[in-house]
Write an enzyme that holds these catalytic residues in place. Structure first.
Site, PDB file in Angstrom:
ATOM      1  N   LYS A   1       0.916  -1.278  -0.404  1.00 13.97           N
ATOM      2  CA  LYS A   1      -0.119   0.065   0.422  1.00 13.97           C
ATOM      3  C   LYS A   1       0.510   1.313  -0.054  1.00 13.97           C
ATOM      4  CE  LYS A   1      -4.516   0.983   0.335  1.00 13.97           C
ATOM      5  NZ  LYS A   1      -5.434  -0.585  -0.400  1.00 13.97           N
TER       6      LYS A   1
ATOM      7  N   VAL B   1     -21.210   6.872   1.948  1.00 13.71           N
ATOM      8  CA  VAL B   1     -22.403   6.313   0.438  1.00 13.71           C
ATOM      9  C   VAL B   1     -21.019   7.030  -0.432  1.00 13.71           C
ATOM     10  CG1 VAL B   1     -23.874   6.198   1.282  1.00 13.71           C
ATOM     11  CG2 VAL B   1     -23.425   8.912   0.527  1.00 13.71           C
TER      12      VAL B   1
ATOM     13  N   HIS C   1     -22.399   4.444  -3.191  1.00 11.60           N
ATOM     14  CA  HIS C   1     -23.535   4.268  -3.134  1.00 11.60           C
ATOM     15  C   HIS C   1     -23.732   3.129  -4.329  1.00 11.60           C
ATOM     16  CE1 HIS C   1     -20.628   5.827  -6.755  1.00 11.60           C
ATOM     17  NE2 HIS C   1     -21.901   5.512  -7.546  1.00 11.60           N
TER      18      HIS C   1
END
Length: 365
Positions: free
Chosen positions: A85, A186, A191
């Site tokens: 990462k 979201v 979403h």
């Protein structure tokens, strides 16, 4: 580029990393850290997070935890990749420039394939296209440049598969119809998760610190309920809690307040500290390990390396359902929380497959 042993207090909490690289380019303002936890299964693969950390110590802690999580995630996703990462320290809305991204790309290139990057919080497909102008080891690129595009689509699909598996295990049916699901966050992934849940007949309640993110969901789906903040969502009457923002969502304050019987979300590193998984177990809350259910994105970008095929990648992501059930079965058989069972499976694969690199092949360095 320099390598450091890292502050001992931070590093001791995340031991076992193969390499931690600090990258700085003063003119562009780049300050980045690349963490490689393991290359036992292959080149480390994981996204680049662009975030305004309060301190360098916070950034170090995050990249160490995230890179370790990617090793476990990639192992259980069945990928031939280790865990890595990167974090870029800064405000992406203010500090992100072409020069900074290209400077970052040159540092990734200097690792010569030990680390392959992709998108994460604060970075997007178009950013990876810029990084790739200086670097061969980039995934999550735009379709125009031969990439797979938005990895959040299959990430959300994978979380939904994990949630279906949890529902099957706990309630005897993989359907979420009639269940109330609370989603904290979201944005990129959340979403899309809303869409899957509504299509399956679930009731959805959401919260987000970004009003625009809430407005986007409510404009398309006015039936979705909204609560003021995460604390309110945790205490709401919900069946499933889906943390889909930053890590540490399950802590000493949250777990006692949870009304949900299932926790299954897209956020990385949801367990704030060791022992939280046991507290969830003691409360009768079924936890679907985050790095298992949110692996759809990395499955997608890994597929891109070999020439992306959406249907092939989606079929592999659908396997998250079976993997999650396998973890629940192992947890029940061994009398441990699902998080512990997932770790054991991942570590087993890294050890069993990783050791094969000790078998000499002609021409191998």
């Amino acid at each position: 580029m320099t390598e450091t042993s890292v502050d001992g207090a931070v590093f001791s909490r995340h031991s076992g990393h193969e390499q931690v690289v600090f990258c700085q380019d003063e003119q562009s303002g780049l300050k980045a850290i690349i963490g490689i936890y393991s290359t036992a299964l292959g080149p480390a693969l994981g996204g680049t997070r662009f975030y305004p950390y309060a301190s360098e110590a916070d950034a170090i802690a995050d990249v160490l935890a995230l890179s370790k999580g990617m090793a476990y995630k990639n192992a259980l996703a069945g990928l031939d990749h280790g865990g890595g990462k990167a974090v870029i320290i800064g405000d992406p809305d203010r500090d992100k420039t072409e020069a900074l991204l290209r400077a970052y790309g040159r540092f990734v290139e200097s690792l010569n394939g030990r680390y392959i990057t992709a998108c994460d919080v604060g970075t997007y497909v178009q950013d990876m296209d810029v990084v790739a102008r200086e670097c061969r080891f980039v995934t999550g690129r735009s379709p125009e440049h031969g990439g797979a595009g938005d990895s959040s689509i299959l990430t959300a699909f994978g979380v939904f598969q994990g949630m279906r598996a949890a529902a099957e295990w706990l309630w005897g049916s993989p359907m979420l119809r009639g269940r109330r699901v609370g989603i904290a966050g979201v944005g990129k992934v959340g979403h899309h998760l809303v869409e899957h849940l509504l299509e399956d007949g679930a009731e959805v309640v959401i919260t987000d610190i970004n009003e625009q993110a809430i407005d986007r969901v409510r404009t398309r789906h006015p039936q979705v309920d909204v609560v003021t903040d995460t604390d309110a969502l945790v205490r709401a009457d919900i069946d499933v809690y889906a943390p889909c923002a930053l890590g540490g969502a399950l802590d000493d304050d949250t777990v006692p307040a949870l009304t949900a019987k299932i926790v299954c979300g897209a956020a990385n590193n949801q367990l704030a500290h060791a022992g939280i998984e046991k507290r969830l177990e003691d409360r009768g809350i079924l936890y679907a390990p985050d790095y298992v259910v949110n692996s759809g994105g990395v499955i997608q970008v890994a597929d891109e390396i070999h020439g992306f095929d959406f249907e092939r990648a989606k079929k592999k992501v659908a396997g998250i359902y079976d993997t999650t059930l396998r973890i629940f079965r192992l947890a029940a058989d061994e009398g441990v929380p699902p998080a512990v069972a997932a770790d054991r499976l991942a570590e087993r694969r890294m050890a069993e497959v990783g050791r094969l690199r000790g078998i000499y092949l002609p021409g191998q360095a």
